[in-house]
Design an enzyme around this catalytic site. Structure first.
Site, PDB file in Angstrom:
ATOM      1  N   CYS A 114       5.533   9.043   6.022  1.00  0.00           N
ATOM      2  CA  CYS A 114       5.269   7.499   4.567  1.00  0.00           C
ATOM      3  C   CYS A 114       3.932   8.049   3.535  1.00  0.00           C
ATOM      4  O   CYS A 114       3.673   7.038   2.835  1.00  0.00           O
ATOM      5  CB  CYS A 114       4.849   6.312   5.317  1.00  0.00           C
ATOM      6  SG  CYS A 114       6.696   5.180   6.356  1.00  0.00           S
ATOM      7  N   HIS A 254       1.487   1.812   0.135  1.00  0.00           N
ATOM      8  CA  HIS A 254       2.448   2.000   0.855  1.00  0.00           C
ATOM      9  C   HIS A 254       3.031   0.678   1.187  1.00  0.00           C
ATOM     10  O   HIS A 254       2.674  -0.011   1.616  1.00  0.00           O
ATOM     11  CB  HIS A 254       2.324   2.947   2.375  1.00  0.00           C
ATOM     12  CG  HIS A 254       3.276   3.006   2.970  1.00  0.00           C
ATOM     13  ND1 HIS A 254       4.692   3.167   2.349  1.00  0.00           N
ATOM     14  CD2 HIS A 254       3.763   2.477   4.520  1.00  0.00           C
ATOM     15  CE1 HIS A 254       5.631   2.989   2.927  1.00  0.00           C
ATOM     16  NE2 HIS A 254       5.236   3.177   4.398  1.00  0.00           N
ATOM     17  N   ASN A 284      10.921  -0.258   3.291  1.00  0.00           N
ATOM     18  CA  ASN A 284      10.508   0.470   3.137  1.00  0.00           C
ATOM     19  C   ASN A 284      11.241   2.236   2.990  1.00  0.00           C
ATOM     20  O   ASN A 284      11.781   2.890   3.841  1.00  0.00           O
ATOM     21  CB  ASN A 284       9.644   0.745   4.200  1.00  0.00           C
ATOM     22  CG  ASN A 284       8.495   1.619   4.703  1.00  0.00           C
ATOM     23  OD1 ASN A 284       7.882   2.694   4.357  1.00  0.00           O
ATOM     24  ND2 ASN A 284       7.748   1.995   5.826  1.00  0.00           N
TER      25      ASN A 284
END
Ligand code: UT7
Length: 329
Positions: A114, A254, A284
């Site tokens: 990520c 994020h 996500n």
């Protein structure tokens, strides 16, 4: 005058197909209320069969070139942050260069889960600041639907597909990337991993389709590390650069969990209107989240704005980047 690396164009690409919470209710034992309250996600995008990360990345490159009024032939380098490359090799960067007509460019993929976009951005920065390249495209993107099990409610409700990217060019006006703090701690591997598929655990006829071949996440532990580290590193970069919450115009976090985003924004002393949040629409997308936010908020960003990017992900990897926005759309 010092040369910095500045973002001069942004583009994003998400698949059309929507996978809503109610769709997932029919696939696993979950419900909309749980997903929304625990994560903030309402729906995510999923590619149709045959669409690859290099397809989304090619859209990104073409969109950037169109916006900036340049030919793909002018691009020196394309770097891709991802954990879902089209193939183990050749790199997705190579495929995007070919498909987009950026045939004078070279590049490679960066694996940082990520934090992939931040790692890639800082890698691209080095080639601009050193003077080796004039135009570098950095892309963050993932096709998480290719590695998530739609029988595992712990993970399938969280992830989505998408990619975004930015063009980096030299800047001598004092805008662009000012500072970064990048971190890694491989002891996090047991909490967030796709175990099979690499040389330590190759996929074979015995383990194909087993849980080891999909993403595994021990959510509660990762949450604790994420909430602390993303907030800490964001506070650290502010302190290092003498920034208060007033000075920061935008936080681009994020998008893993709305609660982690809120905790980071609170720690930085930011009001909600300064925080880019689109997790409800895309979930996500791993490396894709930060550039997809920049793409969506591009029209609101103004030359000279103080922007902090922050991420946390598998590895563990995490970091924050402080930049001054370089253009008005
Ligand atoms: O992006 C890279 C880094 N990743 C992250 O930052 C993610 C960090 N972790 C998280 O965001 C959260 O931990 C999750 C969203 C993954 C999970 O939320 P949580 O509040 O930590 O839930 P939990 O894992 O502690 O589970 C709570 C309960 C459990 O039931 P019991 O044991 O309390 O009876 C789970 O079995 O919720 C259950 N549960 C679900 N229920 C309905 C787990 N997944 C689901 C689901 N639907 N999809």
């Amino acid at each position: 005058m010092n040369i910095s690396a500045a973002i001069t164009a942004v583009h994003g690409s998400v698949p059309e197909k929507v996978l809503s919470n109610s769709d997932l209710e029919k696939m696993v034992d979950t419900n909309d209320e749980w997903i929304v309250t625990r994560t903030g996600i309402k729906e995510r995008r999923i590619v149709s069969e045959g669409t690859t990360l290099s397809d989304l990345g090619t859209d990104v490159v073409k969109g950037i070139c169109e916006k900036r009024g340049i030919s793909p032939l002018e691009i020196d380098m394309i770097i891709v942050g991802t954990v879902t490359s089209d193939h183990r090799f050749p790199s997705t960067s190579n495929l995007i260069c070919h498909k987009s007509g950026a045939t004078n460019a070279w590049g490679y993929d960066v694996s940082a889960a990520c934090s992939g976009f931040l790692y890639t951005l800082i890698t691209g920065q080095q080639f601009i600041v050193s003077g080796q390249c004039k135009k570098v495209i950095v892309i963050g993107g993932d096709i998480m639907s290719s590695i998530v099990s739609y029988e595992d409610r712990n993970t399938c409700v969280i992830f989505g597909d998408g990619a975004g990217g930015v063009l980096l060019e030299p800047n001598d006006e004092g805008n662009g990337i000012v500072d970064s703090i990048m971190k890694a701690d491989g002891s996090g591997k047991d909490y967030l991993i796709q175990k099979a598929g690499g040389s330590a655990f190759p996929v074979n006829k015995e383990n194909v389709g087993t849980p080891e071949t999909f993403v595994y996440q021990e959510g509660r532990s990762v949450f604790k590390f994420a909430v602390t580290n993303m907030a800490d590193v964001s506070a650290e970069i502010m302190e290092k650069n003498n920034l208060t919450g007033e000075d920061v115009d935008w936080l681009v976090p994020h998008q893993a969990n709305l609660r982690i985003i809120d905790a980071t924004a609170n720690r930085m002393g930011l009001t909600k209107d300064k925080v880019m949040i689109n997790i409800s629409k895309y979930g996500n997308t791993t490396s894709g989240t930060i550039p997809l936010c920049l793409w969506e908020w591009e029209n609101q960003l103004k030359k000279g704005d103080n922007v902090v990017l922050a991420a946390f992900g598998g590895g563990f990897t995490w970091g924050s980047v402080y930049l001054k926005w370089a253009y008005n759309s």
